[in-house]
Design a protein around this motif. Structure first.
Motif, PDB file in Angstrom:
ATOM      1  N   ALA A  49       9.958  60.343  46.692  1.00 25.30           N
ATOM      2  CA  ALA A  49       8.946  59.371  46.278  1.00 25.30           C
ATOM      3  C   ALA A  49       7.708  59.466  47.159  1.00 25.30           C
ATOM      4  O   ALA A  49       6.570  59.444  46.670  1.00 25.30           O
ATOM      5  CB  ALA A  49       9.528  57.960  46.333  1.00 25.30           C
ATOM      6  N   THR A  50       7.916  59.598  48.456  1.00 29.47           N
ATOM      7  CA  THR A  50       6.806  59.620  49.398  1.00 29.47           C
ATOM      8  C   THR A  50       5.944  60.862  49.240  1.00 29.47           C
ATOM      9  O   THR A  50       4.714  60.810  49.394  1.00 29.47           O
ATOM     10  CB  THR A  50       7.335  59.539  50.839  1.00 29.47           C
ATOM     11  N   THR A  51       6.570  61.996  48.919  1.00 22.53           N
ATOM     12  CA  THR A  51       5.837  63.265  48.894  1.00 22.53           C
ATOM     13  C   THR A  51       5.415  63.700  47.501  1.00 22.53           C
ATOM     14  O   THR A  51       4.711  64.714  47.376  1.00 22.53           O
ATOM     15  CB  THR A  51       6.695  64.386  49.504  1.00 22.53           C
ATOM     16  N   TYR A  52       5.792  62.978  46.458  1.00 21.36           N
ATOM     17  CA  TYR A  52       5.605  63.494  45.094  1.00 21.36           C
ATOM     18  C   TYR A  52       4.148  63.812  44.795  1.00 21.36           C
ATOM     19  O   TYR A  52       3.808  64.918  44.367  1.00 21.36           O
ATOM     20  CB  TYR A  52       6.148  62.503  44.057  1.00 21.36           C
ATOM     21  N   ARG A  53       3.252  62.862  45.034  1.00 21.44           N
ATOM     22  CA  ARG A  53       1.850  63.116  44.701  1.00 21.44           C
ATOM     23  C   ARG A  53       1.260  64.192  45.612  1.00 21.44           C
ATOM     24  O   ARG A  53       0.513  65.065  45.142  1.00 21.44           O
ATOM     25  CB  ARG A  53       1.039  61.835  44.815  1.00 21.44           C
ATOM     26  N   ALA A 105      -2.760  60.554  38.659  1.00 20.79           N
ATOM     27  CA  ALA A 105      -2.438  59.831  39.891  1.00 20.79           C
ATOM     28  C   ALA A 105      -1.619  58.578  39.582  1.00 20.79           C
ATOM     29  O   ALA A 105      -0.678  58.236  40.328  1.00 20.79           O
ATOM     30  CB  ALA A 105      -3.724  59.451  40.628  1.00 20.79           C
ATOM     31  N   GLN A 106      -1.925  57.898  38.482  1.00 20.64           N
ATOM     32  CA  GLN A 106      -1.154  56.717  38.107  1.00 20.64           C
ATOM     33  C   GLN A 106       0.258  57.090  37.656  1.00 20.64           C
ATOM     34  O   GLN A 106       1.223  56.358  37.921  1.00 20.64           O
ATOM     35  CB  GLN A 106      -1.891  55.952  37.011  1.00 20.64           C
ATOM     36  N   ILE A 107       0.395  58.223  36.987  1.00 31.85           N
ATOM     37  CA  ILE A 107       1.736  58.697  36.635  1.00 31.85           C
ATOM     38  C   ILE A 107       2.515  59.018  37.906  1.00 31.85           C
ATOM     39  O   ILE A 107       3.710  58.701  38.020  1.00 31.85           O
ATOM     40  CB  ILE A 107       1.650  59.920  35.707  1.00 31.85           C
ATOM     41  N   CYS A 108       1.851  59.657  38.868  1.00 31.57           N
ATOM     42  CA  CYS A 108       2.503  59.943  40.155  1.00 31.57           C
ATOM     43  C   CYS A 108       3.007  58.653  40.801  1.00 31.57           C
ATOM     44  O   CYS A 108       4.130  58.602  41.317  1.00 31.57           O
ATOM     45  CB  CYS A 108       1.527  60.630  41.108  1.00 31.57           C
ATOM     46  N   GLN A 109       2.167  57.620  40.768  1.00 31.48           N
ATOM     47  CA  GLN A 109       2.542  56.346  41.376  1.00 31.48           C
ATOM     48  C   GLN A 109       3.759  55.732  40.681  1.00 31.48           C
ATOM     49  O   GLN A 109       4.680  55.229  41.333  1.00 31.48           O
ATOM     50  CB  GLN A 109       1.361  55.376  41.336  1.00 31.48           C
ATOM     51  N   SER A 110       3.773  55.787  39.353  1.00 32.36           N
ATOM     52  CA  SER A 110       4.909  55.243  38.605  1.00 32.36           C
ATOM     53  C   SER A 110       6.188  56.011  38.919  1.00 32.36           C
ATOM     54  O   SER A 110       7.251  55.417  39.160  1.00 32.36           O
ATOM     55  CB  SER A 110       4.618  55.289  37.105  1.00 32.36           C
ATOM     56  N   LEU A 111       6.092  57.331  38.911  1.00 36.04           N
ATOM     57  CA  LEU A 111       7.277  58.139  39.193  1.00 36.04           C
ATOM     58  C   LEU A 111       7.759  57.924  40.619  1.00 36.04           C
ATOM     59  O   LEU A 111       8.971  57.839  40.871  1.00 36.04           O
ATOM     60  CB  LEU A 111       6.968  59.615  38.939  1.00 36.04           C
TER      61      LEU A 111
END
Length: 440
Positions: free
Chosen positions: A362-366, A343-349
């Motif tokens: 960016a909005t939909t990645y996670r 989840a933290q990697i998702c946030q960084s990306l």
């Protein structure tokens, strides 16, 4: 003629194997195609092909408590399939890809100790199905690096315990319109153990023999000069080829490096200053922006020199060569080694994609990743993200690929299979000469 009971049992078992692999790898692939906005027609075309050719080629399904005769390792956790999605900042579309190790029913037996045969069979079976599939470079590299059953049997006792035995992986880019690009990845490590010839020399010899569309001599010479002058800091760990008959066919050489700082990353991406120009400078500038975001570095540290991985973990570098051209480089960052969760990697990306002007992605990645892998706990664990690759070109701008383990065995996996490679490179300086003399 009547079919024997034994043949029926084997046929049923292989059908069950293919069904298992379809459910554990094909269904996530379908969801990744959907969230990447492939048309319904393209999704159906790619998934029909995957179910027909790939799922049956992944070999025996795992059985609880039973050690497999052969352990594929395209992913660190033993999953036979790694999915990925490619981001180009100058394109609204993302390309879905995947990597597998085709595994035969006889892999790990004396007939095919190093699991070479299924890759050959699978590629040749797709010749009529994939327009443009060409095996010239594959044949050159396999002649150089593959073993006969007799030679494999003689070598096996000399291979250090825990060393992965994989010789070859397959990767496919799934393009819109139904086109599929095949790539093959070769591991020269076992041939190095057998012959004592450095892996770079084995790979460069094969590259020099690929002359259909011109010579690879110029990029090979430049890369070889870099490796020699670095005095062993970088070694060739893998090579890959495009299965196309084209001037654009690449040979990619993957380097094991000591890169765990931004400064060292810049050094290897320029091959020690041998690559330069406006595009290279823009790429290094973009990497300098990505680095503190991806590694969640605060202002109190020196971004250039702070070590971002635990001891023994480093970035890799792919050097992409075309005949008669200067090479290009790509950094492979093992994000699974970064402290924190997926989840933290998702946030960084997501922060990075937003910064580069791709707000929707960016909005939909996670959310998209959670949809692709509904059984993965993105908040509570790490390991879904395996690598993030980074490069830059004038045509694409920032060019990144995010790689994902299908985690076939769940979050609780056996020790990292790739640690066998880590152990091997530490072992080589002490023992290679002894082993080579014993097998000569």
């Amino acid at each position: 003629m009547a079919t024997s009971h034994h043949a029926l049992v084997n046929s049923n078992a292989e059908t069950d194997d293919a069904t298992f692999w379809w459910q554990t790898t094909g269904l996530p692939l379908g969801r990744l195609l959907a969230v990447s906005n492939y048309t319904e027609q393209d999704q159906q075309s790619h998934l029909t092909w995957y179910r027909r050719f790939i799922a049956p080629a992944l070999g025996p399904r795992p059985i609880a408590g039973v050690k497999p005769r052969f352990q594929p390792c395209p992913v660190y956790d033993g999953s036979p399939c790694e999915l990925s999605t490619n981001f180009k900042e100058r394109s609204p579309q993302r390309t879905v890809r995947f990597t597998v190790e085709a595994t035969g029913q006889e892999a790990g037996t004396p007939a095919d100790l190093f699991n070479q045969d299924e890759t050959v069979r699978l590629l040749r079976s797709m010749i009529d199905y994939l327009p443009g599939l060409d095996l010239h470079q594959f044949d050159v590299f396999s002649r150089t690096l593959f073993f006969s059953p007799e030679d494999a049997g003689a070598l096996l006792p000399q291979v250090p315990k825990g060393t992965p035995l994989s010789q070859v992986w397959l990767a496919f880019d799934l393009h819109r319109g139904g086109t599929i690009l095949a790539k093959v990845y070769f591991m020269p490590i076992l041939k190095w153990i057998e012959s004592g010839t450095p892996t770079k020399d084995l790979v460069f010899a094969a590259a020099r023999a690929c002359i259909r569309h011109g010579s690879y001599e110029e990029p090979v010479r430049l890369l070889d000069d870099f490796l020699v002058r670095e005095a062993g800091a970088f070694v060739v760990e893998m090579a890959a080829i495009d299965c196309i008959d084209s001037l654009d066919a690449r040979i990619k050489v993957y380097l094991r490096t000591n890169v765990n700082t931004l400064s060292r990353a810049k050094h290897v991406l320029t091959l020690g200053g041998r690559l330069s120009g406006v595009s290279v400078a823009k790429g290094l500038e973009a990497l300098s922006e990505l680095w503190p975001i991806l590694f969640r570095l605060g202002e109190e540290v020196d971004v250039e020199t702070v070590e971002v991985f635990p001891d023994g973990s480093y970035c890799g570098c792919a050097v992409e060569m075309k005949a008669g051209s200067m090479p290009e480089t790509k950094l492979h960052i093992p994000v699974r080694k970064i402290v924190g969760t997926d989840a933290q990697i998702c946030q960084s990306l997501a922060s990075w994609f937003q910064k580069r002007g791709h707000g929707r992605f960016a909005t939909t990645y996670r959310k998209d990743l959670a949809h692709v892998f509904p059984d993965h706990d993105l908040d509570g664990s790490r390991g879904t993200h395996t690598f993030v690759s980074f490069s830059f070109s004038e045509r694409s701008g920032v060019y990144m690929t995010m790689y994902y383990s299908t985690r076939v065995f769940g979050a609780c996996v056996a020790p990292d299979i790739w640690e066998g490679y880590d152990d091997l490179w530490g072992w080589k300086s002490k023992n290679l000469e002894v082993v080579h003399n014993a097998t000569s």
